[in-house]
Design a protein around this motif. Structure first.
Motif, PDB file in Angstrom:
ATOM      1  N   ARG A  46       0.724  -1.037   0.025  1.00 44.15           N
ATOM      2  CA  ARG A  46      -0.033   0.022  -0.010  1.00 44.15           C
ATOM      3  C   ARG A  46       0.806   1.125  -0.064  1.00 44.15           C
ATOM      4  NH1 ARG A  46      -3.017  -2.909   3.641  1.00 44.15           N
ATOM      5  NH2 ARG A  46      -2.520  -1.755   5.206  1.00 44.15           N
ATOM      6  N   GLU A  47       1.861   1.408   0.736  1.00 42.63           N
ATOM      7  CA  GLU A  47       2.784   2.471   0.861  1.00 42.63           C
ATOM      8  C   GLU A  47       3.501   2.654  -0.521  1.00 42.63           C
ATOM      9  OE1 GLU A  47       5.499   2.466   4.116  1.00 42.63           O
ATOM     10  OE2 GLU A  47       6.656   4.158   3.282  1.00 42.63           O
ATOM     11  N   LEU A  48       3.801   1.720  -1.201  1.00 40.61           N
ATOM     12  CA  LEU A  48       4.573   1.796  -2.497  1.00 40.61           C
ATOM     13  C   LEU A  48       3.738   2.089  -3.426  1.00 40.61           C
ATOM     14  CD1 LEU A  48       7.361  -1.021  -2.192  1.00 40.61           C
ATOM     15  CD2 LEU A  48       7.815   1.439  -1.748  1.00 40.61           C
ATOM     16  N   LEU A  49       2.659   1.688  -3.466  1.00 41.77           N
ATOM     17  CA  LEU A  49       1.438   2.054  -4.244  1.00 41.77           C
ATOM     18  C   LEU A  49       1.257   3.364  -4.724  1.00 41.77           C
ATOM     19  CD1 LEU A  49      -0.465   0.188  -6.018  1.00 41.77           C
ATOM     20  CD2 LEU A  49      -2.274   0.391  -4.272  1.00 41.77           C
ATOM     21  N   GLY A  50       1.081   4.314  -3.446  1.00 35.81           N
ATOM     22  CA  GLY A  50       1.202   5.506  -3.442  1.00 35.81           C
ATOM     23  C   GLY A  50       2.301   6.155  -4.325  1.00 35.81           C
ATOM     24  N   ILE A  51       3.477   5.929  -3.952  1.00 35.44           N
ATOM     25  CA  ILE A  51       4.626   6.260  -4.824  1.00 35.44           C
ATOM     26  C   ILE A  51       4.559   5.840  -6.521  1.00 35.44           C
ATOM     27  CG2 ILE A  51       7.086   6.779  -4.836  1.00 35.44           C
ATOM     28  CD1 ILE A  51       7.185   5.710  -1.907  1.00 35.44           C
ATOM     29  N   ARG A  79      13.509   7.915  -6.974  1.00 33.90           N
ATOM     30  CA  ARG A  79      14.416   7.823  -5.898  1.00 33.90           C
ATOM     31  C   ARG A  79      13.433   7.692  -4.564  1.00 33.90           C
ATOM     32  NH1 ARG A  79      17.403  11.163  -8.841  1.00 33.90           N
ATOM     33  NH2 ARG A  79      16.433  13.186  -7.738  1.00 33.90           N
ATOM     34  N   ARG A  80      12.217   8.465  -4.505  1.00 37.62           N
ATOM     35  CA  ARG A  80      11.546   8.070  -3.459  1.00 37.62           C
ATOM     36  C   ARG A  80      10.947   6.635  -2.971  1.00 37.62           C
ATOM     37  NH1 ARG A  80       6.340  10.052  -1.118  1.00 37.62           N
ATOM     38  NH2 ARG A  80       5.427  10.410  -3.311  1.00 37.62           N
ATOM     39  N   PHE A  81      10.804   6.046  -4.195  1.00 36.40           N
ATOM     40  CA  PHE A  81      10.369   4.780  -4.391  1.00 36.40           C
ATOM     41  C   PHE A  81      11.402   3.927  -3.641  1.00 36.40           C
ATOM     42  CE2 PHE A  81       9.451   0.621  -6.111  1.00 36.40           C
ATOM     43  CZ  PHE A  81       8.242   0.304  -6.023  1.00 36.40           C
ATOM     44  N   GLU A  82      12.659   4.008  -4.384  1.00 39.09           N
ATOM     45  CA  GLU A  82      13.649   3.278  -3.906  1.00 39.09           C
ATOM     46  C   GLU A  82      14.051   3.407  -2.541  1.00 39.09           C
ATOM     47  OE1 GLU A  82      15.696   3.071  -8.248  1.00 39.09           O
ATOM     48  OE2 GLU A  82      16.550   4.465  -7.114  1.00 39.09           O
ATOM     49  N   ASN A  83      13.986   4.572  -1.792  1.00 42.87           N
ATOM     50  CA  ASN A  83      14.342   5.231  -0.462  1.00 42.87           C
ATOM     51  C   ASN A  83      13.342   4.217   0.512  1.00 42.87           C
ATOM     52  OD1 ASN A  83      16.505   6.663  -1.535  1.00 42.87           O
ATOM     53  ND2 ASN A  83      15.398   8.527  -1.212  1.00 42.87           N
ATOM     54  N   SER A  84      12.047   4.178  -0.046  1.00 45.15           N
ATOM     55  CA  SER A  84      11.201   3.668   0.770  1.00 45.15           C
ATOM     56  C   SER A  84      11.249   2.214   0.864  1.00 45.15           C
ATOM     57  CB  SER A  84       9.463   3.852   0.115  1.00 45.15           C
ATOM     58  OG  SER A  84       9.437   5.114  -0.096  1.00 45.15           O
ATOM     59  N   VAL A  85      11.712   1.581  -0.321  1.00 46.28           N
ATOM     60  CA  VAL A  85      11.765   0.300  -0.373  1.00 46.28           C
ATOM     61  C   VAL A  85      13.363   0.109   0.484  1.00 46.28           C
ATOM     62  CG1 VAL A  85      12.799  -1.807  -1.934  1.00 46.28           C
ATOM     63  CG2 VAL A  85      11.033  -0.458  -2.370  1.00 46.28           C
ATOM     64  N   GLN A  86      14.269   0.839   0.507  1.00 43.03           N
ATOM     65  CA  GLN A  86      15.468   0.678   1.502  1.00 43.03           C
ATOM     66  C   GLN A  86      15.204   0.890   3.052  1.00 43.03           C
ATOM     67  OE1 GLN A  86      18.182  -0.226   0.076  1.00 43.03           O
ATOM     68  NE2 GLN A  86      18.812  -0.584   2.199  1.00 43.03           N
ATOM     69  N   ARG A  87      14.348   1.792   3.110  1.00 44.77           N
ATOM     70  CA  ARG A  87      13.619   1.898   4.405  1.00 44.77           C
ATOM     71  C   ARG A  87      13.266   0.847   5.092  1.00 44.77           C
ATOM     72  NH1 ARG A  87       9.785   5.299   4.333  1.00 44.77           N
ATOM     73  NH2 ARG A  87       8.232   3.710   4.741  1.00 44.77           N
ATOM     74  N   MET A  88      12.430   0.039   4.340  1.00 42.90           N
ATOM     75  CA  MET A  88      11.770  -1.201   4.602  1.00 42.90           C
ATOM     76  C   MET A  88      12.662  -2.286   4.968  1.00 42.90           C
ATOM     77  SD  MET A  88       8.388  -0.902   2.072  1.00 42.90           S
ATOM     78  CE  MET A  88       7.327   0.371   2.155  1.00 42.90           C
ATOM     79  N   HIS A  89      13.557  -2.178   4.117  1.00 45.47           N
ATOM     80  CA  HIS A  89      14.680  -3.366   4.331  1.00 45.47           C
ATOM     81  C   HIS A  89      15.578  -2.998   5.626  1.00 45.47           C
ATOM     82  CE1 HIS A  89      15.025  -5.215   0.255  1.00 45.47           C
ATOM     83  NE2 HIS A  89      14.149  -4.684   0.186  1.00 45.47           N
ATOM     84  N   ASP A  90      15.818  -1.584   5.928  1.00 46.09           N
ATOM     85  CA  ASP A  90      16.522  -1.309   7.040  1.00 46.09           C
ATOM     86  C   ASP A  90      15.980  -1.514   8.260  1.00 46.09           C
ATOM     87  OD1 ASP A  90      18.347  -0.391   5.255  1.00 46.09           O
ATOM     88  OD2 ASP A  90      18.111   1.565   5.437  1.00 46.09           O
TER      89      ASP A  90
END
Lengths: 314, 304
Positions: free
Chosen positions: A64-69, B79-90
């Motif tokens: 859901r979070e990534l969906l927004g982005i 980049r925001r997408f990639e950062n969010s993914v990275q944060r979830m991993h961290d």
């Protein structure tokens, strides 16, 4: 920039409709390809994006979070295309015009194409986003369309009015509907199917009509068929599919005067000059080519009116 | 105007690298393919994007700089997408461990759970998965790794055998020394085997215990065993039950546990999706194997 936009698009669509088969149809790819793209995105992100069960498909919290982005990414991708197309138009001196699907616009399109001083690209009204948005986003530079009352007035847009007409025209095939035009009652037509302009053809009219029917008569007609296209509405009326009800002098605009239809013009609606046919452009428009095209559109329309009146008087 | 995402990617790479050959290496494609994309973008925009300099360098034109500038909001979102993914991993990805409640209620499972809990790569949670629901729970993503006695067959699954769940003998006859019981000693008792998996494996195990000199036993369910140990009914003459000792339950004071010698316990198997997005599943399955093979910290808890 490893994020694959095709995968993101599939991800968003799948989350919105919740069905692999629908997504496949929407994207024009096969169902396994949909699964494969989502699996690829899951493996690239190292995250589970969906919980899949036989009945449903729901995004996980991370999903859901990534969906927004992902939506933002797709939006920016689309806007990039729009912005670059605008730069290309500006450098080539091309103006992109969207015309509604009316008889007047068909004539306008022919006249504009014939003018060699202009470089015009036509956008199909059916394929673009709603025209106010298309103008604001610079997807098109000019829109020529009919509208009802204030429907087309947006703060960011300016309107060059080409024509105003009053009242409403009601027309029907006398074989299927034996109303007497001399003793016509509006309530009678509420018992039949009405053929009306859609929000794409004359924005503002359909919602008004529905409010009017339920407000004044406490009922809606059994069916309202909305047309994006004047020609299709005219054909439906001639065939007897229903009763045509369009704002302004629709019989003249759609050239149905000679077809032996029953026609009533009513100003029962207390709305003078409700219909307008106008050109719209952005308020801050500076591009001389766009302004010149707008002026040309106004000129061509005046000429057509003069010509029509001469034709009617003879 | 619609830009092919691959073309945009090639364009940014070409901008950054300043040479077709370096861009093609970066993109893992051929130089001619990069040139083709370059040309196709120029056709789309109706303008030149790069001019070839000396020694194969390419220089961006004003049109290329414009496209590059206009792309920045898109790149920022990516980049925001990639950062969010990275944060979830961290922060640690959620690792859902699924098991039947009987498997969960063992020290064996407790050890695994604790070993995984200390790993920063993920945050563990437990999901109860019914005996017959393993397959669908794995496929649906309700759990990421499933622990079961009889394994979970499936073409899409990968499995890792883990050290078996060891047997104890629960007995009402207290044993002074607390030493392990040999199967032959079992032969003197009226005993059953508490089965918490499918009957086929339990029957097979029962035969093995009998074959190692334990005389004749019967099968009973884990529930039956728990009831027996918690509230021995009048007239229940059974003296001992071979079982996997539960991690938590209340038992009667007269019931004590001693390990059963020389009989392997119930097999245990970890199963996960072959194409699971978590790349670390195979490695943690092996890690579980090592954790469980090592002798437990300290000695067995007191059985009194």
């Amino acid at each position: 920039m490893d994020a694959d936009l095709h995968c993101l698009e599939t991800f968003v669509l799948l989350a919105d409709c919740g069905s692999f088969s629908e997504t496949a149809v929407g994207l024009g790819i096969s169902q396994p390809a949909v699964s494969q793209r989502v699996a690829k995105l899951e493996s690239v992100t190292g995250l589970r994006l969906f919980l899949r069960s036989q009945e449903s498909l729901t995004p996980t919290r991370e999903g859901r979070e990534l969906l927004g982005i992902a939506r933002h990414i797709l939006g920016e991708h689309q806007r990039l295309g729009i912005r670059m197309a605008r730069h290309v138009r500006e450098s080539k001196g091309t103006v992109r015009v969207m015309l509604d699907n009316s008889f007047a616009s068909t004539a306008m399109s022919t006249a504009l194409s014939g003018d060699s001083s202009l470089d015009i690209e036509f956008a199909s009204a059916g394929k673009c986003r709603p025209w106010v948005e298309a103008l604001e986003l610079h997807e098109v530079d000019l829109v020529v369309t009919g509208s009802f009352l204030e429907a087309g007035n947006a703060p960011s847009l300016q309107r060059v009015e080409l024509e105003r007409q009053r009242g409403t025209t009601i027309a029907w095939n006398r074989v299927y509907f034996d109303f007497d035009p001399a003793r016509f009652k509006f309530l009678e037509i509420l018992r039949s199917t009405l053929l009306v302009p859609s929000e794409r053809l004359i924005p503002g009219y359909l919602p008004f009509l529905e409010r009017w029917c339920s407000g004044s008569y406490g009922m809606l007609p059994p069916e309202l068929i909305a047309y994006d296209d004047e020609l299709a509405a005219r054909d439906a009326c001639l065939t007897g599919l229903g009763i045509l009800i369009f704002p302004g002098e629709a019989d003249l605009r759609m050239q149905i005067g000679g077809a032996g239809l029953g026609i009533v013009k009513t100003s029962e609606f207390p709305l003078p000059d409700a219909f307008s046919y106008s050109a719209y452009l952005r308020k801050e428009e500076q591009n001389p080519k766009v302004l010149a095209t707008a002026a040309k559109i106004a000129e061509l329309h005046r000429a057509a009116q003069v010509w029509e009146r001469r034709l009617q008087s003879t | 105007m619609h830009f092919d995402p691959l073309h945009l990617r090639a364009f940014t790479t070409l901008m950054a690298e300043g040479s077709v050959s370096r861009a093609s290496l970066e993109l893992r494609t051929s130089p001619s393919n990069v040139r083709r994309i370059w040309q196709s973008l120029e056709e789309q925009l109706g303008d030149h994007l790069f001019v070839s300099g000396e020694s194969g360098e390419v220089l961006p034109t004003a049109a290329a700089k414009l496209l590059d500038r206009e792309m920045s909001p898109l790149l920022a979102e990516i980049r925001r997408f990639e950062n969010s993914v990275q944060r979830m991993h961290d922060q640690g990805r959620t690792l859902r461990l699924g098991a039947d409640r009987n498997v969960f209620n063992t020290r064996h499972f407790g050890r695994m759970f604790n070993a995984l809990r200390r790993d920063d790569r993920f945050r563990v949670s437990f999901v109860e998965v019914g005996e017959d629901d393993g397959r669908s729970a794995l496929e649906a993503g309700a759990c990421d790794m499933l622990f079961a006695v009889d394994g979970t067959p499936g073409r899409r699954f990968e499995s890792q055998d883990l050290p078996p769940l060891k047997f104890d003998v629960a007995s009402t006859r207290p044993r002074e020394d607390g030493q392990a019981l040999s199967p032959t000693e079992l032969a003197d008792l009226d005993w059953s085997l508490a089965a918490f998996a499918k009957t086929a494996i339990a029957l097979d195990t029962l035969k093995k215990i009998e074959a190692s000199g334990a005389g004749n036993g019967r099968l009973c369910s884990q529930n039956h065993f728990l009831r027996w140990a918690e509230e021995q009914a009048e007239g229940n003459t059974r003296e001992a039950i071979v079982c996997v000792q539960p991690a938590s339950f209340t038992r009667l004071p007269q019931v004590s546990f001693v390990p059963l010698e020389s009989v392997p316990g119930f097999p245990l198997c970890a199963t996960y999706l072959k194409q699971h997005p978590y790349e670390f599943l195979p490695s943690i399955a092996r890690q579980m194997d090592r954790t469980l093979s090592a002798p437990p910290d300290g000695c067995r808890p007191s059985l009194s």
